[in-house]
Write a protein that holds these residues in place. Structure first.
Motif, PDB file in Angstrom:
ATOM      1  N   LEU A   1      49.953 -45.550 -47.889  1.00  0.00           N
ATOM      2  CA  LEU A   1      48.514 -45.750 -48.134  1.00  0.00           C
ATOM      3  C   LEU A   1      48.588 -44.502 -49.615  1.00  0.00           C
ATOM      4  CD1 LEU A   1      46.009 -48.376 -46.898  1.00  0.00           C
ATOM      5  CD2 LEU A   1      47.293 -48.339 -48.162  1.00  0.00           C
TER       6      LEU A   1
ATOM      7  N   ASN B   1      48.297 -43.921 -53.341  1.00  0.00           N
ATOM      8  CA  ASN B   1      47.558 -43.935 -54.063  1.00  0.00           C
ATOM      9  C   ASN B   1      47.711 -41.727 -54.756  1.00  0.00           C
ATOM     10  OD1 ASN B   1      44.248 -43.790 -54.204  1.00  0.00           O
ATOM     11  ND2 ASN B   1      44.492 -41.556 -53.535  1.00  0.00           N
TER      12      ASN B   1
ATOM     13  N   ARG C   1      39.019 -49.024 -46.218  1.00  0.00           N
ATOM     14  CA  ARG C   1      38.155 -48.425 -45.442  1.00  0.00           C
ATOM     15  C   ARG C   1      36.593 -48.904 -44.830  1.00  0.00           C
ATOM     16  NH1 ARG C   1      35.655 -43.839 -48.869  1.00  0.00           N
ATOM     17  NH2 ARG C   1      33.934 -45.037 -49.174  1.00  0.00           N
TER      18      ARG C   1
ATOM     19  N   MET D   1      51.120 -49.137 -52.025  1.00  0.00           N
ATOM     20  CA  MET D   1      49.977 -49.244 -51.551  1.00  0.00           C
ATOM     21  C   MET D   1      49.590 -51.110 -50.507  1.00  0.00           C
ATOM     22  SD  MET D   1      46.744 -47.186 -53.146  1.00  0.00           S
ATOM     23  CE  MET D   1      47.358 -47.507 -54.667  1.00  0.00           C
TER      24      MET D   1
ATOM     25  N   TYR E   1      41.815 -50.646 -51.935  1.00  0.00           N
ATOM     26  CA  TYR E   1      40.921 -49.341 -50.998  1.00  0.00           C
ATOM     27  C   TYR E   1      39.699 -49.602 -50.080  1.00  0.00           C
ATOM     28  CZ  TYR E   1      40.278 -44.782 -49.496  1.00  0.00           C
ATOM     29  OH  TYR E   1      39.540 -43.076 -49.200  1.00  0.00           O
TER      30      TYR E   1
END
Length: 462
Positions: free
Chosen positions: A116, A120, A31, A93, A27
């Motif tokens: 995603l 999540n 990001r 994911m 993640y």
């Protein structure tokens, strides 16, 4: 689980630790490069989006990531079970990351981000409740366990930007015919997907061995003996709680949620107002090398990984086990507020040096480091303890969905924190840091004063 020695931790904790570590690697790695991927030109490896639209899309994405656990937690509690939900979420994911790698266009972007967000929602609330499920009511090791688990979260967050950044900016960077640089963002998404794959392989290979049947069945369709075992109990008296007492426990989660929102609104300044202040007004030169502003985002995870084992030991000690959750969280808020005093020290140093509008007028780097240190200590007093107490207070049939509610505090806090950061330019950093510090300290002291009132409503949970 009954055979585990009370002094140590179940091996299942470390399985969940590494599963969460790889999920957070995936993640945070994604990001770290998402906004760059959105805004860089096509020839630079990006999608060439307008910056304002990209920021809006980024905001919607992160907001929905915190919202979908409500749905995933409810489905896990009612129909799927926690274990299956974690696997569904992890695989979803992983596919999302691979879509971002394989389809470098707007269609691929929206499909990848949607997967995603959905994944999540299934993964995040259920793995945290599994950690709590390793321990019986009244087990003093639970706060310690969540501090260890929290270290896994931050270990993944710490490693990811360095690994993914190396892939995108070095290993898979190419040069176009006109001399411009094309970054390897798609390979960053590939690495993030591989990280998610590793986490799922580890989880599904060892889950039965180290977790037994924990989390395999949804609470709604458990057998009679499991329903009996899943009733809420007062750990002090051993009595099964009434429905009214369960409602009081749930109300405590919402009270603590409110305080957590204000904590995170102050804490999240690290990525906004503190980051901007660092970029403009902190002397980042160390032995002739100018530290990139973005690297300071790794200071908090470094402190977490370093300090979390010490906090895990302290929460299990005689003194630590005597402290109630409201006191721990209240102290965390006070420490967060004190952390901003060091930023006020940076402002004062610049005032003493002369013209505060002069960008060449810089404050010492240690002001910032000390701020991050105290903020991390405050975080370790509040965040893992908050995760732990939600698993203690939640009726088993609502454990995952109430964990998702707790996670919404970060979503609400980001909206508030964004507004606060937006007024730094107009009010000035000194004033804003003063107001944040004062408000958070007052909230922390209020929570400590409410300790007895809240503790009564917790019915034996500390």
């Amino acid at each position: 689980m009954d055979t585990v020695q009370q002094k140590g931790h179940p091996k299942g904790l470390y399985l969940l630790f590494f599963t969460e570590m790889w999920e957070r690697f995936s993640y945070y790695g994604m990001r770290a490069i998402l906004i760059l991927y959105l805004t860089k030109k096509l020839m630079e490896g990006g999608l060439g989006m307008d910056e304002s639209k990209a920021m809006l899309l980024y905001g919607y994405f992160t907001g929905l990531v915190y919202f979908t656990p409500l749905i995933g937690g409810w489905l896990a509690d009612k129909f799927l079970g926690k274990r299956l939900s974690i696997t569904i979420g992890g695989i979803t994911m992983m596919i999302g990351q691979f879509v971002l790698f394989g389809m470098n266009n707007m269609t691929g972007l929206y499909i990848g981000l949607l997967l995603l967000i959905i994944g999540n929602g299934f993964f995040k609330p259920n793995i945290s409740t599994l950690v709590g499920g390793l321990y019986k009511d009244g087990d003093s090791r639970r706060d310690s366990a969540f501090s260890i688990f929290y270290m896994g979260i931050n270990l993944g967050a710490l490693i990811a930007p360095f690994v993914i950044g190396y892939f995108t900016d070095n290993l898979f960077k190419t040069t176009n015919a006109d001399g411009t640089v094309a970054f390897g963002y798609r390979y960053g998404f590939l690495a993030a997907g591989v990280g998610m794959l590793l986490g799922q392989i580890i989880f599904n290979t060892f889950a039965q061995k180290y977790l037994g049947d924990l989390g395999k069945k949804p609470v709604g369709i458990a057998h009679d003996e499991e329903v009996e075992a899943n009733k809420s109990v007062n750990p002090d008296t051993g009595e099964v709680l009434t429905q009214a007492q369960e409602k009081q426990r749930i109300s405590v989660i919402f009270i603590l949620f409110l305080f957590a929102v204000f904590f995170w609104a102050g804490f999240e300044q690290a990525g906004s107002s503190l980051s901007l202040y660092t970029d403009k007004f902190i002397n980042r030169n160390v032995f002739g090398f100018e530290i990139p502003t973005s690297w300071f985002q790794s200071v908090n995870p470094i402190f977490i990984v370093t300090l979390a084992p010490l906090f895990a030991m302290f929460w299990s000690s005689k003194l630590g086990s005597k402290l109630s959750t409201p006191v721990k969280m209240g102290v965390g808020m006070v420490i967060l507020g004190i952390g901003f005093w060091f930023m006020l020290g940076a402002v004062a140093e610049r005032n003493a040096n002369g013209n505060i509008d002069d960008i060449a007028n810089k404050a010492g780097i240690m002001w910032l480091i000390m701020t991050y240190l105290l903020h991390t200590i405050g975080e370790l007093c509040l965040s893992p303890v908050g995760l732990s107490v939600v698993t203690k207070l939640s009726p088993p049939k609502l454990a995952s969905i109430l964990m998702a509610v707790w996670m919404l505090s970060s979503s609400v806090a980001n909206f508030i924190g964004g507004f606060v950061a937006s007024v730094v330019e107009t009010m000035g950093a000194g004033q804003v840091f003063t107001y944040i510090s004062g408000f958070v300290i007052v909230c922390g002291l209020l929570l400590i004063l409410l300790n007895k009132f809240i503790s009564k409503m917790m019915h034996g949970v500390r």
